[in-house]
Design a protein around this motif. Structure first.
Motif, PDB file in Angstrom:
ATOM      1  N   LEU A   1       0.840  -1.201   0.000  1.00 30.01           N
ATOM      2  CA  LEU A   1       0.000   0.000   0.000  1.00 30.01           C
ATOM      3  C   LEU A   1       0.874   1.249   0.000  1.00 30.01           C
ATOM      4  O   LEU A   1       0.573   2.219  -0.718  1.00 30.01           O
TER       5      LEU A   1
ATOM      6  N   LYS B   1       2.000   1.857  -3.475  1.00 29.21           N
ATOM      7  CA  LYS B   1       0.889   2.263  -4.352  1.00 29.21           C
ATOM      8  C   LYS B   1       0.518   3.731  -4.136  1.00 29.21           C
ATOM      9  O   LYS B   1       0.128   4.427  -5.081  1.00 29.21           O
TER      10      LYS B   1
ATOM     11  N   ASP C   1      -8.328   2.299  -0.987  1.00 28.96           N
ATOM     12  CA  ASP C   1      -6.967   1.750  -0.971  1.00 28.96           C
ATOM     13  C   ASP C   1      -6.697   0.991   0.326  1.00 28.96           C
ATOM     14  O   ASP C   1      -6.124  -0.105   0.305  1.00 28.96           O
TER      15      ASP C   1
ATOM     16  N   LYS D   1      -8.554  -2.454   0.369  1.00 28.84           N
ATOM     17  CA  LYS D   1      -7.878  -3.536  -0.362  1.00 28.84           C
ATOM     18  C   LYS D   1      -6.704  -4.089   0.446  1.00 28.84           C
ATOM     19  O   LYS D   1      -6.486  -5.302   0.504  1.00 28.84           O
ATOM     20  N   CYS D   2      -5.961  -3.167   1.068  1.00 38.17           N
ATOM     21  CA  CYS D   2      -4.833  -3.595   1.891  1.00 38.17           C
ATOM     22  C   CYS D   2      -5.307  -4.451   3.060  1.00 38.17           C
ATOM     23  O   CYS D   2      -4.753  -5.528   3.321  1.00 38.17           O
TER      24      CYS D   2
ATOM     25  N   ASP E   1      -6.439  -7.858   2.006  1.00 38.91           N
ATOM     26  CA  ASP E   1      -5.265  -8.712   1.765  1.00 38.91           C
ATOM     27  C   ASP E   1      -4.672  -9.211   3.085  1.00 38.91           C
ATOM     28  O   ASP E   1      -4.270 -10.374   3.205  1.00 38.91           O
TER      29      ASP E   1
ATOM     30  N   GLN F   1      -4.464  -5.665  -3.949  1.00 44.62           N
ATOM     31  CA  GLN F   1      -3.797  -4.380  -4.206  1.00 44.62           C
ATOM     32  C   GLN F   1      -3.076  -4.378  -5.542  1.00 44.62           C
ATOM     33  O   GLN F   1      -2.838  -3.320  -6.122  1.00 44.62           O
ATOM     34  N   ASN F   2      -2.750  -5.556  -6.020  1.00 48.27           N
ATOM     35  CA  ASN F   2      -2.046  -5.667  -7.297  1.00 48.27           C
ATOM     36  C   ASN F   2      -2.990  -5.928  -8.465  1.00 48.27           C
ATOM     37  O   ASN F   2      -2.561  -6.324  -9.551  1.00 48.27           O
TER      38      ASN F   2
END
Length: 515
Positions: A168, A171, A185, A188-189, A192, A206-207
């Motif tokens: 993160l 990103k 953002d 998503k982190c 994960d 995140q990817n």
């Protein structure tokens, strides 16, 4: 996302037919429970928020029946002005509580441990986990699972939490110096992080992982919350005729495809390793991987303490609940640090003293983040991720000297407790010093309950604290955070399972100059 589309496209089928069904069901419940509990209901102190009519109840509630976030938040704020009073409409009755003496009864009384039936709306994802069930089965599973949250068991999770958060950090370089909503953002982190902690796999949302698991999970949760707000949609036989049901089933279908496959793959690996397992060395030494939550639960399954289906239900629950609460906690803490630069600088200096500029965060470091912990606690006080819970009285019980009839809903308004001047001086002032060791002992019991209290306190509290500290520390170590908000009063709130900012978590980042 979903609430806006519903408010714009609220079709006849989603309102008129459910309202008719709701009315019929309410009348049936009215006849069944009214005569059973009439004397108790009649005597119990009533809310003064609306005019009360003896037979019908608080008719003014009907003005809030249309499901919208504005209606819901207005009603929630109104409920926060009373504690221990009954609100009733036909056969439906709720007692709202925020005073600590009332919360203490609801959190601890043996007749108030059952959650409201609306939590069943999440069953598709969480199944029969300890999030939903109650009674002897809940006690058995909770006791069996307790060792999985032992500090020595969860300590290895920290390394992967820090590693995933570093993605993160990288990103966010592309979003420097512009104001943006960081919640997508962070979400998503955090997803994960909790997929890794739960299942031991890197989903790499995140990817840009194309499975869109976070999208389907978020959709399912929002749709379930939408249904909770819409009383006419509570009965299953009505809800199944709506577009909302179709969308929720679609989200559930694709979300479960992902988790079921991960579960089957992980179970196959576990079973293979079981054949050659050497108990004298660690799993990491023998097979090159760390034990995760699912491994500990599969151990319990091997010992016949829980079933394999319960393993999947509990892992899904741990992942989903952790994801939503931690995302909210991280985001509001970042907002608070952006609003108060001096506090942010103190956090940063503490991180430098403990870690320096390069060393990875380890579990042993977390207890040294003393000031950061105080900031996070104050954030959880002002912005509790779980702003309310609903219980049901399984039997008659006493509250403030009055008998609460069996079947009454109990709305615990935690947001109001945390912001009440009864327990906090200048409650809307953001002050981490409230949580010094000297001040903490002065706190009124149950005035700070971000992870609830009593037997049903949050099962994953220790992991939640680990993730909050690790993610916030990793971000603040690399970035200065700014926000257009000046104080907590500036932030309009909404509830979508957990507490959210209506206009988003608006921040601006500036990368720190590393020495």
């Amino acid at each position: 996302m979903f609430f806006q589309s519903f408010n714009n496209k609220f079709i006849l089928l989603d309102l008129v037919l459910p309202f008719i069904g709701f009315t019929l069901i309410a009348l049936l419940i009215f006849h069944r429970h009214w005569f059973q509990s009439w004397n108790l209901i009649h005597k119990y102190p009533k809310s003064r928020l609306f005019i009360y009519f003896p037979l019908i109840g608080h008719l003014g509630l009907l003005t809030y029946i249309r499901p919208s976030m504005k209606n819901f938040m207005n009603l929630f704020a109104m409920f926060g002005s009373e504690s221990g009073k009954m609100i009733r409409l036909l056969g439906f009755r709720t007692i709202t509580v925020y005073k600590v003496e009332h919360l203490d009864v609801v959190f601890t009384h043996p007749h108030t441990q059952k959650k409201h039936y609306s939590y069943d709306f999440f069953k598709g994802f969480v199944g029969d986990s300890i999030f939903r069930i109650h009674g002897e089965r809940w006690k058995r599973n909770r006791k069996a699972m307790s060792p999985t949250m032992h500090p020595e068991t969860i300590a290895p999770y920290t390394e992967d939490m820090a590693r995933i958060t570093s993605i993160l950090v990288d990103k966010l370089k592309l979003k420097q110096r512009c104001t943006f909503d960081i919640m997508p953002d962070v979400a998503k982190c955090v997803m994960d992080v909790f997929v890794n902690t739960s299942f031991g796999v890197d989903m790499k949302l995140q990817n840009g992982n194309a499975n869109k698991f976070d999208h389907y999970t978020d959709a399912f949760l929002e749709l379930a919350m939408y249904r909770m707000m819409a009383l006419p949609l509570h009965p299953d036989f009505i809800y199944k005729w709506t577009k909302s049901y179709e969308l929720q089933e679609e989200a559930l279908k694709y979300g479960k495809i992902v988790t079921d496959k991960i579960f089957m793959d992980r179970k196959a690996i576990y079973n293979e390793e079981l054949k050659t397992r050497n108990l004298e060395v660690s799993l990491e030494e023998q097979y090159g991987r760390k034990r995760k939550f699912i491994d500990h639960l599969l151990d319990l399954s091997q010992d016949a303490l829980i079933t394999e289906q319960e393993v999947l239900d509990e892992v899904n629950t741990f992942m989903i609940a952790g994801f939503d609460t931690c995302t909210s906690g991280v985001c509001f803490t970042l907002l608070a640090l952006g609003m108060y630069p001096d506090m942010q600088e103190k956090v940063y200096q503490e991180l430098m003293d403990v870690l320096g500029t390069e060393r990875d965060i380890q579990y042993s470091d977390l207890s040294k983040f003393v000031y950061l912990e105080k900031v996070i606690k104050e954030s959880l006080r002002v912005f509790p991720p779980i702003p309310a819970v609903i219980r049901v009285a399984e039997e008659d019980f006493l509250l403030d000297g009055n008998t609460v009839p069996k079947g009454t809903q109990l709305l615990c308004n935690i947001l109001s407790t945390h912001r009440s001047s009864l327990y906090w001086k200048d409650p809307m002032k953001f002050d981490p010093e409230r949580f010094t060791s000297e001040q903490t002992v002065k706190h009124v019991k149950n005035s700070f309950v971000p992870f609830l209290a009593g037997p049903r306190t949050c099962f994953g509290t220790r992991v939640a604290w680990m993730s909050l500290k690790t993610i916030v520390a990793t971000l603040i170590r690399r970035y200065k955070v700014f926000t257009p908000y000046k104080s907590p009063d500036d932030i309009k709130l909404e509830i979508k399972m957990t507490l959210k900012a209506e206009e988003g978590i608006l921040i601006r980042l500036e990368e720190r100059k590393q020495l």
